[in-house]
Design a protein around this motif. Structure first.
Motif: not given
Length: 210
Positions: A149, A152-153, A156-157
């Motif tokens: 996670w 992935r976060k 994404s940012a």
């Protein structure tokens, strides 16, 4: 200025290198086991590194990991001739899935090549100046299933800091038409190389999803 421009063509260099690899595989007859040498493969892979850098912070993790893994394969090429032999030696040493093994690193490098292939496919198909959708689709399809996670976060940012399509073309020293041609060349050639690597893994019952 023209000579300098001709030298700084990272997209063209990587497309040509993978075309050479694909031609080598395609030129081998059906009655012989296809072999790819580690040295030209690792060299071609090093030419993909500038593309990761051009994408900025969103793919910084991929760049660092990719460069390290390609470096390991380049070092291995000094004593191991083919990818075929390299994998068989790891199998004999029972270290295929161990962190740092050449075979594990090859699988990670292959994912980097695949991500770039999907990215180029999406860029070719997309309209507009944003790279967010093409990059997001490429990451989600190739890397995301293997990341936790937190990574992935972070990715994404980082997507909001991607260069625009036009900025990427400038960094690669290409115009839209020439970039599209080189991207298509890479996609076609890389498909052949990735397929070959996948077969190396599956023919040894190693799988490719680890």
């Amino acid at each position: 200025m023209a000579n300098h421009a001709a030298e700084e063509k990272p997209l063209r260099k990587m497309a040509e290198a993978f075309k050479d690899l694909a031609n080598t595989l395609n030129s081998q007859t059906l009655d012989e086991a296809a072999k790819m040498e580690v040295a030209p493969f690792s060299h071609a892979c090093t030419l993909v590194s500038p593309l990761f850098r051009c994408l900025g912070i969103a793919f910084k993790f991929a760049e660092l990991d990719y460069v390290a893994k390609v470096g390991d394969l380049a070092e291995a090429s000094k004593s191991i001739t083919t990818l075929h032999t390299m994998m068989d030696q790891d199998i004999q040493a029972n270290c295929v899935r161990k962190a740092g093994s050449h075979t594990r690193n090859l699988l990670r490098v292959k994912r980097g090549l695949d991500m770039v292939k999907v990215l180029f496919e999406e860029i070719i198909a997309a309209e507009g100046n944003s790279l967010k959708d093409p990059a997001s689709k490429a990451y989600t399809q190739v890397f995301a299933p293997y990341h936790g996670w937190a990574i992935r976060k972070a990715v994404s940012a980082g997507m909001y800091a991607l260069p625009t399509r036009q900025q990427l073309m400038i960094k690669l020293n290409e115009d839209e038409v020439s970039a599209r041609t080189q991207m298509q060349n890479y996609v076609a050639s890389c498909e052949t190389v990735i397929s070959y690597i996948d077969k190396l893994f599956t023919s040894r019952d190693l799988g490719i999803d680890w």
